[in-house]
Enzyme design. Structure first.
Site, mmCIF file in Angstrom:
data_model
loop_
_atom_site.group_PDB
_atom_site.id
_atom_site.type_symbol
_atom_site.label_atom_id
_atom_site.label_comp_id
_atom_site.label_asym_id
_atom_site.label_seq_id
_atom_site.Cartn_x
_atom_site.Cartn_y
_atom_site.Cartn_z
ATOM 1 N N GLY A 3 31.705 79.042 26.431
ATOM 2 C CA GLY A 3 30.405 79.701 26.311
ATOM 3 C C GLY A 3 29.481 78.952 25.366
ATOM 4 O O GLY A 3 28.312 78.672 25.694
ATOM 5 N N HIS A 25 40.315 78.030 42.897
ATOM 6 C CA HIS A 25 40.435 77.284 41.639
ATOM 7 C C HIS A 25 41.876 77.408 41.150
ATOM 8 O O HIS A 25 42.199 78.255 40.333
ATOM 9 C CB HIS A 25 39.461 77.865 40.619
ATOM 10 N N GLY A 47 30.647 85.847 25.927
ATOM 11 C CA GLY A 47 31.813 85.063 25.504
ATOM 12 C C GLY A 47 31.302 83.782 24.865
ATOM 13 O O GLY A 47 30.871 82.859 25.569
ATOM 14 N N ASN A 57 38.831 83.116 34.101
ATOM 15 C CA ASN A 57 39.957 83.006 35.042
ATOM 16 C C ASN A 57 40.734 84.319 35.145
ATOM 17 O O ASN A 57 40.725 85.095 34.201
ATOM 18 C CB ASN A 57 40.905 81.907 34.557
#
Ligand code: TXD
Length: 311
Positions: free
Chosen positions: A13, A174, A8, A119
């Site tokens: 990234g 998170h 990514g 995520n």
């Protein structure tokens, strides 16, 4: 030279590659599905190296083969939620992307340690561990260093003290239910609660919890990447330099803090074998209640994952 591959090559990234290249302890590979993009970013970054005086190799590719022999694999690949897309749809899509990234890279780097950022973070780290079948030491999620750094930055803004003197610990999942441990946080050893008034501290905690959303609202498109990428670089450095750095990260719980079979943000020791140890704080009743609430939210997403993919 150590080798770090980043899957990514988007905002987080590519920025992680930038922070890593500046630290000059590893060659870097950027992999993305978008044709030409990782190659272009890598070449651009490589051309900055003579200017800043760092000898880090940086290459971009659309093929997993380029990651061969990596010491660390960082996974940031994924998509953001699009209008009309449910959370479960997003979960399914990102689970597909992260699952493939994990299993494909493992073929070329059987000894790699994984740092996951995509995520929903805790659940994507869980998926990576399940899909690769790796021991928990080798799959770590990044969230707590970022959340803690946000709180540290806000405390520095409030007090004018150097960020280097400010220690804050934000644990848990998170998400909105993250757990800022004000009792354990301090400024050069002075408890935070003695240094800052209760209402100011409360405001800092609230801002920390919403730290990600505050940046999304300002940017309008995309989410934070400088600080998340810096957190990721710190983890990679601690691992490859075998620093035994204690930092909050998402780790697989095997009974610690009374939690089982899930990823959760706790203080861990990072060294050459990855997540070497989980540090257990003594929590008071209020803190335990916050942990339980946060853990329940993470568990819910783990369960949702099991409904959309086979583990
Ligand atoms: O603290 C944290 N854990 C986080 C998490 C902080 C910041 C960002 N966080 C999450 O990381 C975010 O919610 C996303 O799930 C990921 C990536 O965030 P970023 O801001 O970097 O998103 P981008 O810029 O859209 O980059 C994602 C890249 C993009 O270039 C896609 O083309 C690529 O992922 N992508 C893929 N690469 C390889 N292979 C596949 N299949 C693939 N699919 C998309």
């Amino acid at each position: 030279m150590n080798k770090i591959s980043i899957i990514g090559a988007g905002m987080t990234g590519a920025t992680a590659a930038h922070w890593l290249a500046e630290r000059e302890f590893a060659d870097i590979v950027l992999v993305d599905v978008v044709e030409g993009m990782p190659q272009g970013k890598a070449l651009d970054m490589l051309q900055a190296m003579p200017i800043i005086g760092r000898d880090a190799g940086i290459v971009g590719s659309n093929e997993y083969e380029a990651t061969r022999g990596s010491d660390i694999i960082i996974i940031t690949a994924g998509i953001a939620r699009k209008p009309g897309m449910s959370r479960d749809d997003l979960l399914k899509t990102n689970a597909g992307i992260v699952g493939t990234a994990a299993t494909e890279t493992l073929k070329y780097s059987p000894d790699a340690i994984y740092i996951v950022l995509t995520n929903p973070l805790d659940t994507m780290a869980y998926l990576t561990m399940k899909k690769t079948g790796l021991p928990r030491e080798r799959v770590i999620g990044q969230a707590g260093i970022l959340d803690s750094a946000r709180m540290r930055a806000f405390v520095a803004m409030e007090t004018g003290v150097s960020v280097e003197n400010i220690n804050c610990y934000v644990l848990g999942g998170h998400g909105d239910e993250m757990v800022p441990l004000t009792r354990h946080s301090n400024i050069a050893g002075v408890p935070l609660r003695d240094y800052i008034s209760a209402d100011k501290l409360e405001a800092i905690v609230a801002r920390t919890r919403k730290g990600g959303a505050e940046i999304i609202n300002l940017l309008k498109t995309g989410s934070a990447y400088y600080a998340p990428a810096a957190a990721c670089a710190q983890m990679a450095e601690a691992i490859l330099k075998d620093k035994n750095l204690i930092a909050p990260c998402a780790a697989y719980m095997n009974g610690e803090y009374g939690l089982h079979d899930m990823y959760f943000g706790v203080p861990v020791m990072l060294g050459r074998t990855g997540m070497e140890k989980i540090i257990e704080y003594k929590l008071d009743d209020d803190e335990k209640a916050m942990f339980e609430k946060s853990a329940a939210a993470v568990k819910e997403t783990h369960e949702a994952l099991k409904n959309v993919v086979e583990l």
